[in-house]
Design an enzyme around this catalytic site. Sequence first.
Site, PDB file in Angstrom:
ATOM      1  N   ASP A  86       0.862  -1.171   0.000  1.00  0.00           N
ATOM      2  CA  ASP A  86       0.000   0.000   0.000  1.00  0.00           C
ATOM      3  C   ASP A  86       0.903   1.227   0.000  1.00  0.00           C
ATOM      4  O   ASP A  86       1.863   1.302   0.786  1.00  0.00           O
ATOM      5  CB  ASP A  86      -0.854   0.046   1.267  1.00  0.00           C
ATOM      6  CG  ASP A  86      -1.969  -0.987   1.296  1.00  0.00           C
ATOM      7  OD1 ASP A  86      -2.002  -1.852   0.403  1.00  0.00           O
ATOM      8  OD2 ASP A  86      -2.793  -0.927   2.224  1.00  0.00           O
ATOM      9  N   HIS A 143       4.056  -7.775  -0.145  1.00  0.00           N
ATOM     10  CA  HIS A 143       3.534  -8.977  -0.787  1.00  0.00           C
ATOM     11  C   HIS A 143       4.180  -9.181  -2.154  1.00  0.00           C
ATOM     12  O   HIS A 143       4.722  -8.252  -2.745  1.00  0.00           O
ATOM     13  CB  HIS A 143       2.016  -8.875  -0.906  1.00  0.00           C
ATOM     14  CG  HIS A 143       1.322  -8.871   0.421  1.00  0.00           C
ATOM     15  ND1 HIS A 143       0.573  -9.926   0.868  1.00  0.00           N
ATOM     16  CD2 HIS A 143       1.298  -7.941   1.417  1.00  0.00           C
ATOM     17  CE1 HIS A 143       0.095  -9.660   2.080  1.00  0.00           C
ATOM     18  NE2 HIS A 143       0.526  -8.448   2.430  1.00  0.00           N
ATOM     19  N   SER A 251       8.692   2.439   4.500  1.00  0.00           N
ATOM     20  CA  SER A 251       9.689   3.134   3.755  1.00  0.00           C
ATOM     21  C   SER A 251       9.305   3.125   2.291  1.00  0.00           C
ATOM     22  O   SER A 251       8.262   3.611   1.936  1.00  0.00           O
ATOM     23  CB  SER A 251      11.058   2.512   3.992  1.00  0.00           C
ATOM     24  OG  SER A 251      12.006   3.106   3.187  1.00  0.00           O
TER      25      SER A 251
END
Length: 283
Positions: A86, A143, A251
């Site tokens: 995200d 992911h 980050s």
Amino acid sequence: MNTAFYVFMKLLPKNAASRVFGAVTRLRLPGISKLARNLFCSYYKLNMEESEYPLEHYANIGELFIRKLKPGMRPVADSEIVSPVDGVLSQTATFDEKQELIQAKGKTYTLKDLIRDEEMAKRFDGGAFATIYLAPFNYHRIHSPVKGQVIGASYCPGTLWPVNVGSVERVEGLFSINERLTSHIRLEDGSELLVVKVGATNVGRIGVVYNDDLLTNAGKLPRDQKRMDWTPSETIMVEKGGELGRFEMGSTVILVVDKKIRERNPELFKNRVGQAVKVGEAL
């Protein structure tokens, strides 16, 4: 980034300070840790409706930061490449004439410097990259963007500058000097991509699900060499959208694809520049 803050960050022993900050976030002090957790959640407006557990389940900021999501919260798109995190897809470009990546307006760096391996960099001639920045309020597990096999990983020791807009616009070669942990994934047809995970100030830890010993800024990995390579002793398969790793604060992820993948997906990344993306969404 103003001048005073830049000078302060330049002088600060960023790795050591981040380790101390990380240790504090993982403390379980009666009352204090839960209060800090609540303030963190409130200040950054975390979406706890998506979280696997309610806020009260997490003992401290450290646990809250690496929270998992409820099953089904990130559907995986029916496309070859999906977002691994995200965040906001801030930059993209192709490696047609040279392997330059855009850091910010007027600032570039090379793939060779990013991964510190000239021979491997050549394998991505004609490919493309995308930079995805994660803000503190984002879900911070990483992911796999594809279905494939993890054929290796590499660790590049470095410092831990912030990766906010001010730092990216001011610090030369920021993503090439901060610590990074890269997963090298091969698809069924032999095409390849890199998931480059870049650390940042405050904790600065990056971990992966396929090897607990590959944990940055935790005293586990050697810092006396430019790059450390790891090759798995057995086959490690990952599903598209399957968990690959996590950021413990920070980050940025830089996704690098080879020419084969780019040719199959000529519009890859282009329509998502400047947009928020979520795990599993088509890129």
